[in-house]
Design a protein around this motif. Structure first.
Motif, PDB file in Angstrom:
ATOM      1  N   ASP A   1       4.989  42.107  71.549  1.00 19.86           N
ATOM      2  CA  ASP A   1       5.972  42.159  72.626  1.00 19.86           C
ATOM      3  C   ASP A   1       6.842  43.402  72.439  1.00 19.86           C
ATOM      4  OD1 ASP A   1       7.254  41.314  74.873  1.00 19.86           O
ATOM      5  OD2 ASP A   1       8.279  39.622  73.929  1.00 19.86           O
ATOM      6  N   VAL A   2       7.386  43.921  73.540  1.00 19.48           N
ATOM      7  CA  VAL A   2       8.255  45.083  73.400  1.00 19.48           C
ATOM      8  C   VAL A   2       9.521  44.911  74.247  1.00 19.48           C
ATOM      9  CG1 VAL A   2       6.978  46.402  75.162  1.00 19.48           C
ATOM     10  CG2 VAL A   2       8.335  47.622  73.502  1.00 19.48           C
ATOM     11  N   TRP A   3      10.653  45.288  73.621  1.00 17.48           N
ATOM     12  CA  TRP A   3      11.939  45.269  74.318  1.00 17.48           C
ATOM     13  C   TRP A   3      12.357  46.719  74.477  1.00 17.48           C
ATOM     14  CZ3 TRP A   3      16.654  47.328  72.890  1.00 17.48           C
ATOM     15  CH2 TRP A   3      17.793  46.892  73.602  1.00 17.48           C
ATOM     16  N   ARG A   4      12.819  47.076  75.689  1.00 14.77           N
ATOM     17  CA  ARG A   4      13.315  48.447  75.883  1.00 14.77           C
ATOM     18  C   ARG A   4      14.749  48.382  76.364  1.00 14.77           C
ATOM     19  NH1 ARG A   4       8.147  48.671  77.834  1.00 14.77           N
ATOM     20  NH2 ARG A   4       6.758  50.111  76.747  1.00 14.77           N
ATOM     21  N   GLY A   5      15.610  49.227  75.808  1.00 20.12           N
ATOM     22  CA  GLY A   5      17.011  49.226  76.224  1.00 20.12           C
ATOM     23  C   GLY A   5      17.679  50.503  75.750  1.00 20.12           C
ATOM     24  N   THR A   6      18.957  50.378  75.416  1.00 27.38           N
ATOM     25  CA  THR A   6      19.733  51.523  74.931  1.00 27.38           C
ATOM     26  C   THR A   6      20.473  51.085  73.669  1.00 27.38           C
ATOM     27  OG1 THR A   6      21.635  50.790  76.192  1.00 27.38           O
ATOM     28  CG2 THR A   6      20.188  52.397  77.284  1.00 27.38           C
ATOM     29  N   LEU A   7      21.099  52.049  73.006  1.00 24.62           N
ATOM     30  CA  LEU A   7      21.878  51.709  71.811  1.00 24.62           C
ATOM     31  C   LEU A   7      22.964  50.704  72.143  1.00 24.62           C
ATOM     32  CD1 LEU A   7      22.774  54.816  69.628  1.00 24.62           C
ATOM     33  CD2 LEU A   7      21.328  52.844  69.073  1.00 24.62           C
TER      34      LEU A   7
ATOM     35  N   ASP B   1      15.791  37.437  72.395  1.00 28.17           N
ATOM     36  CA  ASP B   1      15.105  36.186  72.178  1.00 28.17           C
ATOM     37  C   ASP B   1      13.848  36.441  71.346  1.00 28.17           C
ATOM     38  OD1 ASP B   1      14.465  33.579  72.386  1.00 28.17           O
ATOM     39  OD2 ASP B   1      13.519  33.761  74.370  1.00 28.17           O
ATOM     40  N   LEU B   2      14.043  36.509  70.020  1.00 28.03           N
ATOM     41  CA  LEU B   2      12.901  36.853  69.158  1.00 28.03           C
ATOM     42  C   LEU B   2      12.589  35.677  68.241  1.00 28.03           C
ATOM     43  CD1 LEU B   2      14.090  40.385  67.969  1.00 28.03           C
ATOM     44  CD2 LEU B   2      12.352  39.903  69.702  1.00 28.03           C
ATOM     45  N   PRO B   3      11.311  35.439  67.973  1.00 35.56           N
ATOM     46  CA  PRO B   3      10.972  34.397  67.001  1.00 35.56           C
ATOM     47  C   PRO B   3      11.575  34.750  65.637  1.00 35.56           C
ATOM     48  CG  PRO B   3       8.981  35.366  67.986  1.00 35.56           C
ATOM     49  CD  PRO B   3      10.142  36.145  68.498  1.00 35.56           C
TER      50      PRO B   3
ATOM     51  N   ARG C   1      23.819  64.050  58.149  1.00 36.88           N
ATOM     52  CA  ARG C   1      23.303  65.419  58.101  1.00 36.88           C
ATOM     53  C   ARG C   1      22.493  65.807  59.312  1.00 36.88           C
ATOM     54  NH1 ARG C   1      21.538  65.857  51.814  1.00 36.88           N
ATOM     55  NH2 ARG C   1      23.563  65.240  51.049  1.00 36.88           N
ATOM     56  N   MET C   2      22.114  64.836  60.146  1.00 35.53           N
ATOM     57  CA  MET C   2      21.229  65.235  61.253  1.00 35.53           C
ATOM     58  C   MET C   2      21.951  65.223  62.589  1.00 35.53           C
ATOM     59  SD  MET C   2      18.626  62.014  61.467  1.00 35.53           S
ATOM     60  CE  MET C   2      17.911  62.153  63.090  1.00 35.53           C
ATOM     61  N   ALA C   3      21.549  66.160  63.444  1.00 40.82           N
ATOM     62  CA  ALA C   3      22.147  66.216  64.776  1.00 40.82           C
ATOM     63  C   ALA C   3      21.666  64.997  65.563  1.00 40.82           C
ATOM     64  CB  ALA C   3      21.724  67.494  65.471  1.00 40.82           C
ATOM     65  N   PRO C   4      22.589  64.251  66.191  1.00 43.03           N
ATOM     66  CA  PRO C   4      22.184  63.061  66.942  1.00 43.03           C
ATOM     67  C   PRO C   4      21.076  63.395  67.935  1.00 43.03           C
ATOM     68  CG  PRO C   4      24.569  63.203  66.841  1.00 43.03           C
ATOM     69  CD  PRO C   4      24.033  64.474  66.248  1.00 43.03           C
ATOM     70  N   GLY C   5      20.029  62.595  67.922  1.00 43.55           N
ATOM     71  CA  GLY C   5      18.953  62.760  68.896  1.00 43.55           C
ATOM     72  C   GLY C   5      17.942  63.834  68.556  1.00 43.55           C
ATOM     73  N   SER C   6      18.153  64.591  67.453  1.00 41.58           N
ATOM     74  CA  SER C   6      17.227  65.689  67.175  1.00 41.58           C
ATOM     75  C   SER C   6      15.858  65.181  66.716  1.00 41.58           C
ATOM     76  CB  SER C   6      17.812  66.617  66.109  1.00 41.58           C
ATOM     77  OG  SER C   6      18.162  65.871  64.962  1.00 41.58           O
ATOM     78  N   LEU C   7      15.851  64.066  66.027  1.00 37.76           N
ATOM     79  CA  LEU C   7      14.599  63.473  65.543  1.00 37.76           C
ATOM     80  C   LEU C   7      14.519  62.029  66.043  1.00 37.76           C
ATOM     81  CD1 LEU C   7      14.804  64.513  61.761  1.00 37.76           C
ATOM     82  CD2 LEU C   7      13.499  65.661  63.565  1.00 37.76           C
ATOM     83  N   THR C   8      13.298  61.534  66.153  1.00 36.64           N
ATOM     84  CA  THR C   8      13.120  60.117  66.471  1.00 36.64           C
ATOM     85  C   THR C   8      13.427  59.300  65.217  1.00 36.64           C
ATOM     86  OG1 THR C   8      11.324  60.672  67.992  1.00 36.64           O
ATOM     87  CG2 THR C   8      11.402  58.395  67.195  1.00 36.64           C
ATOM     88  N   LEU C   9      14.160  58.205  65.383  1.00 35.97           N
ATOM     89  CA  LEU C   9      14.370  57.295  64.252  1.00 35.97           C
ATOM     90  C   LEU C   9      13.439  56.101  64.387  1.00 35.97           C
ATOM     91  CD1 LEU C   9      18.236  56.836  63.873  1.00 35.97           C
ATOM     92  CD2 LEU C   9      16.725  58.452  62.702  1.00 35.97           C
ATOM     93  N   VAL C  10      12.746  55.804  63.316  1.00 32.85           N
ATOM     94  CA  VAL C  10      11.897  54.611  63.284  1.00 32.85           C
ATOM     95  C   VAL C  10      12.454  53.726  62.174  1.00 32.85           C
ATOM     96  CG1 VAL C  10       9.573  53.718  62.902  1.00 32.85           C
ATOM     97  CG2 VAL C  10       9.880  55.934  64.037  1.00 32.85           C
ATOM     98  N   VAL C  11      12.880  52.535  62.531  1.00 31.77           N
ATOM     99  CA  VAL C  11      13.526  51.667  61.544  1.00 31.77           C
ATOM    100  C   VAL C  11      12.660  50.436  61.283  1.00 31.77           C
ATOM    101  CG1 VAL C  11      15.643  50.415  60.942  1.00 31.77           C
ATOM    102  CG2 VAL C  11      15.769  52.473  62.382  1.00 31.77           C
ATOM    103  N   LEU C  12      12.246  50.282  60.036  1.00 33.48           N
ATOM    104  CA  LEU C  12      11.501  49.096  59.630  1.00 33.48           C
ATOM    105  C   LEU C  12      12.482  48.113  58.973  1.00 33.48           C
ATOM    106  CD1 LEU C  12       8.233  50.633  58.088  1.00 33.48           C
ATOM    107  CD2 LEU C  12       8.778  50.136  60.466  1.00 33.48           C
ATOM    108  N   MET C  13      12.145  46.848  59.034  1.00 33.97           N
ATOM    109  CA  MET C  13      12.981  45.788  58.439  1.00 33.97           C
ATOM    110  C   MET C  13      14.410  45.845  58.988  1.00 33.97           C
ATOM    111  SD  MET C  13      11.621  45.955  54.499  1.00 33.97           S
ATOM    112  CE  MET C  13      11.517  47.735  54.377  1.00 33.97           C
ATOM    113  N   GLY C  14      14.534  46.177  60.260  1.00 35.74           N
ATOM    114  CA  GLY C  14      15.872  46.373  60.826  1.00 35.74           C
ATOM    115  C   GLY C  14      16.277  45.337  61.862  1.00 35.74           C
ATOM    116  N   LEU C  15      15.408  44.369  62.139  1.00 38.34           N
ATOM    117  CA  LEU C  15      15.704  43.436  63.236  1.00 38.34           C
ATOM    118  C   LEU C  15      16.996  42.652  63.019  1.00 38.34           C
ATOM    119  CD1 LEU C  15      12.512  41.622  64.542  1.00 38.34           C
ATOM    120  CD2 LEU C  15      13.855  43.464  65.552  1.00 38.34           C
TER     121      LEU C  15
END
Ligand code: SAH
Length: 266
Positions: A211-217, A226-228, A164-178
């Motif tokens: 720690d923070v990882w930055r990348g793209t989809l 490399d995550l514990p 239902r949402m336009a791609p990129g219109s809202l920020t997605l925050v995903v918990l328990m998603g690793l």
């Protein structure tokens, strides 16, 4: 249905959010509850320094621990009720905010049904705290008009929302998603999100392992990270991740002397 014996003293339960881990990020009220508690039942993820603030309380871990069977949700609820009915001041301590994927709602309902007085003490949720500690403003004007918080576990619910949402219109925050981050990336691309959409993973924010990882989809879908094994990570998807990188780059190298602590994720 359980009947309440009105002759016994009834204590109460504070459902307390512990924030992301750094004791500096506890609320003043949470600290007061911990200082006054007789008994604390805490999740495994809550930092030991935070639990230790309940100096004069009996403290019990009731969360999932590696190699030990977790105590079931209804057993936890029975424990809270039984302990409060003995006249104790009980703290049920959870990571972040107790009502954001914390099952605090179920506990509140059970306490209410049992006639046990309770109070909700909100905490700083990872959903906004983890991005903020990595300099990511989840609703930066011009980059996102809002944000949604999803669990990485429930594909059906997030598919309904994404459709239902336009791609990129809202920020997605995903918990328990690793663990299922690759599937998340493919699903977003299937729903029309460009492969180049910025993504950040903020791990163990507010702890000394932050720690923070930055990348793209695209990179999220392909790259081994490399995550514990037991890292807690919040995934942020959207242009605000790029704004966050700009904010991080713009920061002067001296930090405010009063802040100290170990919250920020660099
Ligand atoms: N009630 C909690 C969320 C419980 S679900 C809250 O409001 O924060 C647990 C998930 O929260 C983890 O899988 C992870 O996605 C996120 N999380 C918890 N602590 C975190 C931390 N310190 N840093 C990054 N993400 C965290």
């Amino acid at each position: 249905m359980t009947t309440i014996d009105r002759r016994t003293p009834v204590g109460h339960v504070w459902l307390v959010g512990a924030g992301p881990g750094d004791p500096d990020l506890l609320t003043v009220k949470a600290q007061r509850c911990l200082a006054e508690a007789d008994v604390v039942f805490h999740d495994a993820l809550v930092a030991p320094e935070v639990v230790a603030l309940a100096e004069s309380a009996q403290r019990f871990s009731v969360g999932k621990r590696v190699g030990r069977a977790p105590i079931g949700q209804s057993a936890i609820q029975r424990l809270l009720i039984r302990t409060a009915r003995r006249g104790r001041r009980v703290v049920r301590l959870k990571g972040g905010d107790p009502f954001v994927f914390g099952r605090g709602g179920e506990e509140a309902l059970a306490l209410g049904a049992a006639g046990v007085p309770f109070e909700v003490v909100p905490g700083l949720t990872a959903a906004v705290t983890a991005p903020a500690l990595a300099d990511i403003p989840v609703t930066h004007r011009g980059a996102a008009s809002g944000f949604v918080v999803l669990t990485g576990h429930d594909d059906a619910a997030s598919d309904t929302l994404l459709a239902r949402m336009a791609p990129g219109s809202l920020t997605l925050v995903v918990l328990m998603g690793l663990r299922r981050r690759r599937q998340l990336a493919s699903r977003l691309k299937r729903h029309g999100w460009p492969a180049a959409t910025p993504v950040a993973i903020i791990c163990d924010a507010g702890t000394r392992h932050a720690d923070v990882w930055r990348g793209t989809l695209d990179r999220l879908a392909r790259e081994p990270l490399d995550l514990p094994a037991n890292a807690a990570g919040t995934i942020v998807v959207g242009d605000v991740v790029t704004v966050g990188a700009r904010i991080a780059a713009a920061r002067p190298h001296t930090s405010p002397s009063a802040a100290g602590g170990r919250s920020a994720v660099r």
